[in-house]
Design an enzyme around this catalytic site. Structure first.
Site, mmCIF file in Angstrom:
data_model
loop_
_atom_site.group_PDB
_atom_site.id
_atom_site.type_symbol
_atom_site.label_atom_id
_atom_site.label_comp_id
_atom_site.label_asym_id
_atom_site.label_seq_id
_atom_site.Cartn_x
_atom_site.Cartn_y
_atom_site.Cartn_z
ATOM 1 N N LYS A 148 0.893 -1.162 0.000
ATOM 2 C CA LYS A 148 0.000 0.000 0.000
ATOM 3 C C LYS A 148 0.930 1.210 0.000
ATOM 4 O O LYS A 148 1.186 1.828 1.034
ATOM 5 C CB LYS A 148 -0.940 -0.022 1.213
HETATM 6 N N1 PMP Z 1 -7.387 -1.355 -3.396
HETATM 7 C C1 PMP Z 1 -6.961 -0.087 -3.210
HETATM 8 C C2 PMP Z 1 -6.265 0.613 -4.330
HETATM 9 C C3 PMP Z 1 -7.160 0.542 -1.982
HETATM 10 O O1 PMP Z 1 -6.747 1.798 -1.789
HETATM 11 C C4 PMP Z 1 -7.845 -0.146 -0.954
HETATM 12 C C5 PMP Z 1 -8.083 0.536 0.364
HETATM 13 N N2 PMP Z 1 -6.997 0.362 1.219
HETATM 14 C C6 PMP Z 1 -8.272 -1.460 -1.193
HETATM 15 C C7 PMP Z 1 -8.028 -2.025 -2.433
HETATM 16 C C8 PMP Z 1 -8.982 -2.239 -0.133
HETATM 17 O O2 PMP Z 1 -8.115 -2.532 0.916
HETATM 18 P P1 PMP Z 1 -8.605 -2.743 2.414
HETATM 19 O O3 PMP Z 1 -9.812 -3.604 2.343
HETATM 20 O O4 PMP Z 1 -7.473 -3.386 3.076
HETATM 21 O O5 PMP Z 1 -8.932 -1.390 2.947
#
Ligand code: PMP
Length: 289
Positions: free
Chosen positions: A158
């Site tokens: 991330k």
């Molecule tokens: N893809 C992207 C590009 C994101 O920014 C997020 C949000 N963090 C997600 C998927 C979903 O991730 P999560 O469920 O861990 O928040």
């Protein structure tokens, strides 16, 4: 609490201590500002407990490792920082943002070995990420930008740099009256939205893209496990864009998005059906369990 994000009352945790909101500043020669050497987390605290908080802290450290960066705090210390920030602001329900970045230091070129890795934890109140889409289904554009090959960038991280693609996609979508964009990957398969993963329903079974070049969201994993426990068949596979025409329901998952129904992607329409509503309600219950 409203107003510009740098001009609010409250406390922010930064490099080990709680400081006044408006004092949480960095120097212009911060490495991350020039080269996107930063990783972050978005989390939600429900009734005083951060949902999957430890998993988020672990992912933050892992994202940093993928960028050859080490977060100078353990998972336990990151957890303590998040709760300290929440307590200092008097919040029991809030969105939590943790950011780790390469700061200013002896290096200002591409290499950053001599610069410290810093960390901050802030929060804010964030309601429905897609406004009233929770009821009627969000409208999505199809982005011209693609999720990159994992050999181009560590796509499981991330990492702030990856969001450049998302911001461009989302701006283009908003200009067309859409609330988000669906992106394909570098091979042309359906990938994800700009801040959420995507799911489809056909003949009572669920289909979702294999996260082999984008974030395997914590919400995505939670929702898949929840559905499998209910006996619902979930296929994680490569999905071709031509298949969009054959899906009946669609929703997005993400920490901020939670479970948000999708009513339209480009020219394709979806119903906000029983399965979508059931998954959304079950997730709402689970995060407060
Ligand atoms: N893809 C992207 C590009 C994101 O920014 C997020 C949000 N963090 C997600 C998927 C979903 O991730 P999560 O469920 O861990 O928040």
């Amino acid at each position: 609490m409203t107003g510009a994000y740098d001009d609010r009352d409250g406390k922010i945790w930064m490099d080990g201590k709680l400081i006044e909101w408006r004092d949480a500043k960095v120097h212009i020669l911060t490495h991350a500002l020039h080269y996107a050497s930063a990783v972050f987390e978005g989390e939600r605290c429900y009734d005083g407990k951060i949902f999957k908080g430890v998993e988020h802290s672990q992912r933050l450290r892992h994202s940093a490792e993928l960028l050859d960066m080490e977060v100078p705090y353990s998972v336990e210390e990151i957890e303590a920082a998040k709760y300290a920030m929440l307590k200092a602001n008097g919040w029991t329900n809030a969105y939590v943002r943790v950011l780790a970045w390469r700061g200013a230091g002896d290096d200002m070129g591409v290499s950053a070995r001599r610069n410290p890795v810093r960390m901050a934890v802030a929060g804010w109140e964030w309601g429905n990420y897609y406004g009233d889409a929770k009821m009627k289904g969000a409208k999505l554009d199809i982005s011209k930008w693609r999720r990159p090959d994992p050999l181009t960038i560590p796509s499981a991280a991330k990492a702030s740099g990856l969001y450049m693609i998302c911001t461009m996609s989302k701006h283009a979508a908003e200009a067309k009256g859409c609330s988000d964009a669906l992106m394909m990957d570098y091979r042309g398969y359906v990938a994800e939205a700009t801040g959420a993963n995507v799911f489809f329903v056909k003949d009572g079974e669920v289909h979702t893209p294999l996260p082999d070049c984008f974030l395997n969201g914590i919400t995505r994993q939670t929702v898949i496990a929840m559905m499998r426990e209910k006996g619902i068949t979930v296929h994680e596979r490569h999905i071709e864009p031509v298949e969009l025409a054959g899906f009946e329901q669609c929703w997005l998952t993400g920490t901020a998005a939670e479970v948000t129904p999708v009513g339209q992607i480009g020219e394709f329409r979806f119903e906000v059906g029983a399965l979508t509503r059931d998954v959304a309600q079950s997730y709402e219950k689970l995060v407060r369990a």
